[in-house]
Design an enzyme around this catalytic site. Structure first.
Site, PDB file in Angstrom:
ATOM      1  N   HIS A   1       0.858  -1.197   0.000  1.00 39.26           N
ATOM      2  CA  HIS A   1       0.000   0.000   0.000  1.00 39.26           C
ATOM      3  C   HIS A   1       0.892   1.243   0.000  1.00 39.26           C
ATOM      4  O   HIS A   1       1.962   1.243   0.607  1.00 39.26           O
ATOM      5  CB  HIS A   1      -0.908  -0.024   1.231  1.00 39.26           C
ATOM      6  CG  HIS A   1      -1.953   1.047   1.190  1.00 39.26           C
ATOM      7  ND1 HIS A   1      -1.687   2.354   1.506  1.00 39.26           N
ATOM      8  CD2 HIS A   1      -3.257   1.001   0.825  1.00 39.26           C
ATOM      9  CE1 HIS A   1      -2.786   3.072   1.345  1.00 39.26           C
ATOM     10  NE2 HIS A   1      -3.759   2.268   0.928  1.00 39.26           N
TER      11      HIS A   1
ATOM     12  N   GLY B   1      -7.763   9.105  -0.043  1.00 38.24           N
ATOM     13  CA  GLY B   1      -8.215   9.921   1.079  1.00 38.24           C
ATOM     14  C   GLY B   1      -8.398  11.394   0.757  1.00 38.24           C
ATOM     15  O   GLY B   1      -8.556  12.212   1.650  1.00 38.24           O
TER      16      GLY B   1
HETATM   17  P1  PGA Z   1      -9.616   5.913   0.372  1.00 41.22           P
HETATM   18  O1  PGA Z   1      -8.378   4.904   0.594  1.00 41.22           O
HETATM   19  O2  PGA Z   1     -10.766   5.091  -0.133  1.00 41.22           O
HETATM   20  O3  PGA Z   1      -9.860   6.495   1.734  1.00 41.22           O
HETATM   21  O4  PGA Z   1      -9.165   6.927  -0.623  1.00 41.22           O
HETATM   22  C1  PGA Z   1      -8.141   3.848  -0.299  1.00 41.22           C
HETATM   23  C2  PGA Z   1      -6.940   3.066   0.141  1.00 41.22           C
HETATM   24  O5  PGA Z   1      -5.979   3.660   0.664  1.00 41.22           O
HETATM   25  O6  PGA Z   1      -6.905   1.836  -0.010  1.00 41.22           O
END
Ligand code: PGA
Length: 255
Positions: free
Chosen positions: A101, A177
């Site tokens: 990630h 995010g």
């Molecule tokens: P998000 O995160 O949906 O909050 O953008 C996705 C992720 O980091 O897997």
């Protein structure tokens, strides 16, 4: 959605949740999955923080919801304070583990080679690795997106990995995010490049599922999940509320 690839909607809870709310969230998702039964248009997976894996495993037992870790160590055991092994995840009922990630790559300095070693460990333990790749905003602005992604695919997936052992998640770092997402055409372009690369590296590799991740929410899930090369989603923020997460699951096109 396309072909015979079974879609996957994977929740990444990140470092969120104490026992009571984590279990309640897992139970809420599990109840929805159970009542959806055969009408579920894909697989559903939750990836709680390591502290909650055992409790969540119990909460989803007997339902179609799958369990994943958010990381694992490349070694099977030993003097690695604070780390957990793939076998430990498997032992608690996990079938998947998210690896590479961007938060691990950025905040913990994980390299492609380290991610690749972790994917190998996941394979050895019998876990499906959800391998994350994605460009930064600067890399996109300089026109390097495809080269970066192809390099991450090549560097993060070890030789010998097979179709059933790998899921790829395309997550643009700048979309995680932030509420911002690439255009649908940009998502398609990257997913097609990933699929072509997987097909050239792994026998039958075009059958590997490729998820999109980065600010997936109920309001954009239908259009993203309808794209031919998008085989599901990796969901962060919106996975912390059962209604929002389930709205995304429900946005999967029926086969
Ligand atoms: P998000 O995160 O949906 O909050 O953008 C996705 C992720 O980091 O897997």
């Amino acid at each position: 959605m396309a072909s015979g690839r079974r879609p996957l909607i994977a929740a990444n809870w990140k470092m969120n949740g104490l026992k009571a709310d984590g279990v309640a969230l897992a139970q809420a998702v599990a109840a929805r999955a159970k009542s959806a039964g055969a009408t579920l248009a894909g697989e559903v997976l939750v990836s709680p923080p390591a502290t909650l894996i055992d409790a969540v495993s119990a909460a989803i037992a007997g339902t179609p919801v799958l369990l994943g870790g958010q990381d694992c160590h490349a070694q099977t055991s030993g003097a690695f304070t604070g780390d957990i092994s793939a076998a430990m995840l498997k032992d608690l009922g996990a079938s998947h583990v998210i690896l590479g990630h961007s938060e691990r790559r950025t905040l913990h300095g994980e390299t492609d080679a380290q991610v690749s070693a972790k994917v190998a460990a996941a394979r050895a333990a019998g876990l499906v690795a959800i391998v994350c790749v994605g460009e930064t905003e600067a890399q996109r602005d300089s026109g390097d997106t495809i080269a970066v992604i192809v390099g991450q695919i090549d560097g993060s997936i070890p030789a010998g990995a097979t179709v059933a052992e790998i899921v790829v998640a395309y997550e643009p770092v700048w979309a995680i995010g932030t509420g911002r997402t690439p255009t649908l055409a940009e998502i398609v372009e990257v997913h097609q490049a990933i699929r072509a690369r997987l097909a050239s590296r792994i026998p039958g590799g075009d059958a590997i599922r490729i998820l999109y991740g980065g600010s997936v929410k109920p309001s954009n899930a239908v259009e993203v999940l309808a794209l031919a090369d998008v085989d599901g989603a990796l969901v962060g923020g919106a996975s912390l509320k059962a209604e929002d997460f389930w709205a995304i699951v429900s946005a999967l096109p029926q086969a």
